[in-house]
Write a protein that holds these residues in place. Structure first.
Motif, PDB file in Angstrom:
ATOM      1  N   THR A  19       0.829  -1.204   0.000  1.00  0.00           N
ATOM      2  CA  THR A  19       0.000   0.000   0.000  1.00  0.00           C
ATOM      3  C   THR A  19       0.866   1.258   0.000  1.00  0.00           C
ATOM      4  OG1 THR A  19      -1.715  -1.177   1.181  1.00  0.00           O
ATOM      5  CG2 THR A  19      -1.774   1.229   1.318  1.00  0.00           C
ATOM      6  N   GLY A  20       1.937   1.233   0.806  1.00  0.00           N
ATOM      7  CA  GLY A  20       2.733   2.437   0.993  1.00  0.00           C
ATOM      8  C   GLY A  20       4.020   2.482   0.196  1.00  0.00           C
ATOM      9  N   ARG A  23       8.671  -2.729  -3.241  1.00  0.00           N
ATOM     10  CA  ARG A  23       9.942  -3.336  -2.854  1.00  0.00           C
ATOM     11  C   ARG A  23      10.373  -4.311  -3.947  1.00  0.00           C
ATOM     12  NH1 ARG A  23       6.122  -2.432   1.700  1.00  0.00           N
ATOM     13  NH2 ARG A  23       5.150  -4.257   0.822  1.00  0.00           N
ATOM     14  N   GLY A 294       0.854  -5.724   7.276  1.00  0.00           N
ATOM     15  CA  GLY A 294       1.418  -4.472   6.761  1.00  0.00           C
ATOM     16  C   GLY A 294       0.493  -3.331   7.135  1.00  0.00           C
ATOM     17  N   THR A 295      -0.012  -2.613   6.133  1.00  0.00           N
ATOM     18  CA  THR A 295      -1.041  -1.605   6.374  1.00  0.00           C
ATOM     19  C   THR A 295      -2.258  -2.293   6.980  1.00  0.00           C
ATOM     20  OG1 THR A 295      -0.234  -0.396   4.459  1.00  0.00           O
ATOM     21  CG2 THR A 295      -2.449   0.162   5.233  1.00  0.00           C
ATOM     22  N   GLY A 335      -1.260  -1.931  10.645  1.00  0.00           N
ATOM     23  CA  GLY A 335      -0.121  -1.003  10.644  1.00  0.00           C
ATOM     24  C   GLY A 335      -0.601   0.436  10.519  1.00  0.00           C
ATOM     25  N   ASP A 339       0.028   3.400  13.279  1.00  0.00           N
ATOM     26  CA  ASP A 339       0.615   4.690  12.861  1.00  0.00           C
ATOM     27  C   ASP A 339      -0.337   5.845  13.214  1.00  0.00           C
ATOM     28  OD1 ASP A 339       2.604   3.113  11.749  1.00  0.00           O
ATOM     29  OD2 ASP A 339       1.955   3.395   9.680  1.00  0.00           O
ATOM     30  N   GLY A 457       5.624  -5.684   7.331  1.00  0.00           N
ATOM     31  CA  GLY A 457       6.280  -4.632   8.107  1.00  0.00           C
ATOM     32  C   GLY A 457       6.095  -4.789   9.608  1.00  0.00           C
TER      33      GLY A 457
HETATM   34  N1  LIG Z   1      10.768  -1.206  11.962  1.00  0.00           N
HETATM   35  C1  LIG Z   1       9.474  -1.268  12.236  1.00  0.00           C
HETATM   36  N2  LIG Z   1       9.054  -1.497  13.487  1.00  0.00           N
HETATM   37  C2  LIG Z   1       7.731  -1.561  13.769  1.00  0.00           C
HETATM   38  N3  LIG Z   1       6.742  -1.422  12.858  1.00  0.00           N
HETATM   39  C3  LIG Z   1       7.109  -1.214  11.592  1.00  0.00           C
HETATM   40  C4  LIG Z   1       8.470  -1.116  11.206  1.00  0.00           C
HETATM   41  N4  LIG Z   1       8.504  -0.886   9.883  1.00  0.00           N
HETATM   42  C5  LIG Z   1       7.217  -0.850   9.466  1.00  0.00           C
HETATM   43  N5  LIG Z   1       6.382  -1.029  10.488  1.00  0.00           N
HETATM   44  C6  LIG Z   1       4.897  -1.074  10.440  1.00  0.00           C
HETATM   45  O1  LIG Z   1       4.572  -1.772   9.250  1.00  0.00           O
HETATM   46  C7  LIG Z   1       3.578  -1.073   8.511  1.00  0.00           C
HETATM   47  C8  LIG Z   1       3.888  -1.144   7.025  1.00  0.00           C
HETATM   48  O2  LIG Z   1       4.167  -2.469   6.658  1.00  0.00           O
HETATM   49  P1  LIG Z   1       4.429  -2.848   5.138  1.00  0.00           P
HETATM   50  O3  LIG Z   1       4.510  -4.340   5.085  1.00  0.00           O
HETATM   51  O4  LIG Z   1       5.570  -2.066   4.622  1.00  0.00           O
HETATM   52  O5  LIG Z   1       3.072  -2.292   4.502  1.00  0.00           O
HETATM   53  P2  LIG Z   1       2.467  -2.322   3.043  1.00  0.00           P
HETATM   54  O6  LIG Z   1       2.900  -3.624   2.398  1.00  0.00           O
HETATM   55  O7  LIG Z   1       0.993  -2.262   3.281  1.00  0.00           O
HETATM   56  O8  LIG Z   1       2.978  -1.116   2.305  1.00  0.00           O
HETATM   57  C9  LIG Z   1       3.601   0.368   8.983  1.00  0.00           C
HETATM   58  O9  LIG Z   1       2.281   0.849   9.008  1.00  0.00           O
HETATM   59  C10 LIG Z   1       4.231   0.286  10.371  1.00  0.00           C
HETATM   60  O10 LIG Z   1       3.197   0.319  11.341  1.00  0.00           O
END
Ligand SMILES: Nc1ncnc2c1ncn2[C@@H]1O[C@H](COP(=O)(O)OP(=O)(O)O)[C@@H](O)[C@H]1O
Ligand SMILES: O=C(CO)[C@H](O)[C@H](O)COP(=O)(O)O
Length: 487
Positions: A19-20, A23, A294-295, A335, A339, A457
Motif C-alpha cells: 500500500t505504501g 519493494r 502491513g497496512t 499497521g 501509525d 512490516g
Molecule cells: N521497523 C518497524 N518497526 C515496527 N513497525 C514497523 C516497522 N517498519 C514498518 N512497520 C509497520 O509496518 C507497517 C507497514 O508495513 P508494510 O509491510 O511495509 O506495509 P504495506 O505492504 O501495506 O505497504 C507500517 O504501518 C508500520 O506500522
C-alpha cells in the motif's frame, strides 16, 4: 516459471507492491536474498473514504527498485521476474491509457485502492441479492472487492470513465500486462476479488443481477476471459519496451502474478522449520496460519476440502497454494491504525525527537519505553484500564461489518509519553484480540490451527509478534504448543 534450468548463477527478481511502498528483491536459485530496494508510492484521499493511486506512478517505482537490485550483476543470468501487489482496481481505456476514477477528472489517479470505501450503497445492494457466489466470500461481499467498485464507476462516472473503459485490472494483473503485453488474469486475483470460480468460471447471473450485465455482453473481455494459475510464464516474456523501463534484457520469463497477501502467505506457510526444535515440526501445513501484517493484516489458512467460515473470505480453490482451498480472514487497518494512533497523539513530537536522538525507529523506542514503565509487572497489566476497539475502518473479519467504528475507553487528562506508549500497547493488543476472534471463527468452522507464521512490516515489531503469541495462545490451547514464527 522455468524450473528445470536452475543452474548455479541464476538470478530472479521479485517485485512487491504494498500500500505504501514498492519493494524489489534479487534472489539466487536457492532463494537467498542478494539485494533489496524500496521506494514509496503516492496515495490520494480526495474525500473521506476515497483512496486513489496512479498506475504510472507505481510502474515508475517498480522500475526504480528493479534497476537498483540488479546493479552490478550479469543481467544475462536473470531467469525470471514476478510481481505481487495489493488488490486495487486499475482502470484503462481501450488504448490502455489511464482513466480518471474521480469526479475531478484527474486521469493520473486511475486506481481505486483496496481500502477505498466509496461503494457502500453498491455493496449493500449486491449483498441483498443473496446470490450464491457470495457463499465463496464468507457470505457477505466486502466493499473492498471489485464488483461494488465497478458498479460505483458505472453509476457515478458513466461518461468520463465507465463508457470509455476498455480494461479493468487488479493491480497485480496490470503489472504483468505492463511487463508482457499479455492481458490474461491471474486465478489468484479473479477468484479472490472478482467472484470467478476456479471450477466453474464466471457466473453470468451474478453480473446480470447486480446491474453489470455489460461485462457479460462482451464475454468478460474488460475484466478477463483468459485466466492462468499464478506463476505461469506469460507470452514471450518481458517486452522490449518494459525491458528498457526496468533495465532488464527483453524476453525474460514473467510470471502470472499474485495478490500481495497471497504471495506473502505462499512464502511463509510452507516454511521449512526443521531443526529449530519447534513443536510445529512435522505438523500438517493445514495447521498453520500465515498472517501478512502491513497496512492491513491478512490471515491465510488452507484446507484440503472447502470450509465455509461466516465472515471470513473464501473458500477459494487454488488461489494461493495449488490444490488447496484458502480462507482469508483480515483486519482492514493494522499497521495503518498503529501509525494513526501514535502519530495523532500530543506526545508524538517528543517521541520523534527522542527516537531520533537515539537513532531508533519510533516503535523500537516505544517498546523500550514500555519495558521501563512496566517495572516488575507483565506488560499486559499496563492496560487494565485502557481499551481500544480497533475497527476504525470497519471490520473485515469475522464480523464483516463495514459500518463499525473504532473506540478507546479509559482515557485520562494526561497526554505525556507514558500515555502514548500505553495507548500504543492497547492498540497492538486490540489488533491481536482481533486475530484471536478470526482464529476462533475459523476453528469453529473446521480449521485446526496451531501455529502462526507472521510476515510484513509489522513482523519487524517484537511487541506485535509477542502480543499475538500471548493473546492467541490463551485461546483454550496448550500454551506450550502455541508458537508464532516470524519471517
Ligand atoms: N521497523 C518497524 N518497526 C515496527 N513497525 C514497523 C516497522 N517498519 C514498518 N512497520 C509497520 O509496518 C507497517 C507497514 O508495513 P508494510 O509491510 O511495509 O506495509 P504495506 O505492504 O501495506 O505497504 C507500517 O504501518 C508500520 O506500522
Ligand atoms: O486485501 C488484501 C489482500 O487480499 C490486502 O489487505 C490488501 O491487498 C492490502 O495489503 P497490505 O496491507 O499488505 O498493503
Amino acid at each position: 516459471m522455468p524450473g528445470g534450468d536452475q543452474e548455479l548463477g541464476s538470478y530472479y527478481v521479485g517485485v512487491d507492491v504494498g500500500t505504501g511502498s514498492v519493494r524489489a528483491a534479487l534472489v539466487d536459485q536457492r532463494g537467498t536474498l542478494l539485494a533489496f530496494a524500496d521506494q514509496p508510492i503516492n496515495q490520494w484521499e480526495p474525500q473521506f473514504n476515497h483512496h486513489e493511486q496512479s498506475s504510472e506512478d507505481i510502474w515508475a517505482a517498480c522500475c526504480i527498485v528493479t534497476k537498483k537490485v540488479v546493479q552490478g550483476i550479469d543481467l544475462n543470468q536473470i531467469r525470471g521476474l514476478g510481481f505481487d501487489a495489493t488488490c486495487s482496481l486499475v482502470v484503462l481505456d481501450k488504448q490502455f491509457r489511464p482513466l480518471p476514477v474521480n469526479h475531478e477528472g484527474d486521469s493520473h489517479r486511475n486506481i481505486i485502492m483496496w481500502l477505498d470505501h466509496r461503494a457502500v450503497s453498491q455493496v449493500h445492494r449486491i449483498n441483498e441479492t443473496k446470490h450464491s457466489v457470495l457463499q465463496y466470500v464468507g457470505g457477505v461481499m466486502s466493499v473492498e472487492m471489485q464488483a461494488p467498485k465497478l458498479l460505483w464507476l458505472k453509476e457515478n462516472l458513466r461518461e468520463t470513465c465507465w463508457d470509455k473503459a476498455g480494461h479493468f485490472f487488479d493491480l497485480p494483473d496490470f503489472l504483468s500486462w505492463k511487463a508482457t503485453g499479455v492481458t490474461a488474469r491471474s486465478l489468484c486475483s479473479l477468484v479472490c476479488k472478482w467472484t470467478y470460480s476456479a471450477e466453474k468460471g464466471w457466473d453470468d447471473s451474478f453480473w446480470k443481477m447486480v446491474g453489470l450485465e455489460d461485462l457479460v455482453a462482451d464475454n468478460y473481455s474488460k475484466i478477463g476471459n483468459q485466466v492462468l494459475p499464478p506463476g505461469t510464464s506469460l507470452g514471450n516474456g518481458l517486452t522490449p519496451e518494459a525491458a528498457k523501463d526496468l533495465g532488464l534484457p527483453a524476453g525474460i520469463a514473467v510470471a502470472a502474478s499474485l495478490i500481495d497477501a497471497h504471495a506473502g502467505g505462499l512464502g511463509v506457510i510452507g516454511a521449512d522449520v526443521r531443526g529449530h526444535g519447534l513443536a510445529c515440526e512435522g505438523q500438517p501445513v493445514t495447521s498453520r496460519l500465515a498472517i501478512i501484517c502491513g497496512t492491513s493484516s491478512c490471515h491465510m489458512g488452507i484446507s484440503k476440502n472447502p470450509i465455509f467460515v461466516p465472515g471470513v473470505w473464501g473458500p477459494y480453490f487454488s488461489a494461493m497454494v495449488p490444490g488447496f482451498w484458502l480462507n482469508e480472514g483480515g483486519q482492514s487497518v493494522t499497521g495503518k491504525l498503529i501509525d494513526h494512533m501514535v502519530q495523532g497523539h500530543a506526545a508524538f513530537p517528543e517521541l520523534q525527537a527522542k527516537a531520533t536522538a537515539r537513532c531508533q525507529s519510533i516503535y523500537a523506542y516505544l517498546n523500550s519505553h514500555l519495558d521501563l514503565i512496566k517495572k516488575a509487572q507483565p506488560v499486559g497489566f499496563l492496560t487494565v484500564d485502557l481499551h481500544v476497539w480497533p475497527d476504525f475502518h470497519g471490520n473485515r473479519s469475522p464480523l464483516a461489518d463495514l459500518t463499525l467504528k473504532g473506540m478507546v475507553t479509559g482515557l485520562k487528562l494526561s497526554q505525556d509519553l507514558d500515555d502514548l506508549a500505553i495507548l500504543y500497547l492497547a492498540t497492538v493488543q486490540a489488533i491481536a484480540f482481533g486475530t484471536r476472534l478470526i482464529i476462533e471463527a475459523m476453528e469453529s468452522a473446521g480449521h485446526s490451527i496451531s501455529t502462526l507464521f507472521l510476515c510484513g512490516g509489522l513482523g519487524k515489531n517484537p511487541l506485535f509478534v509477542q502480543m499475538h503469541a500471548d493473546i492467541t495462545g490463551g485461546n483454550g490451547k496448550n500454551e506450550q504448543s502455541w508458537e508464532s514464527c516470524v519471517s
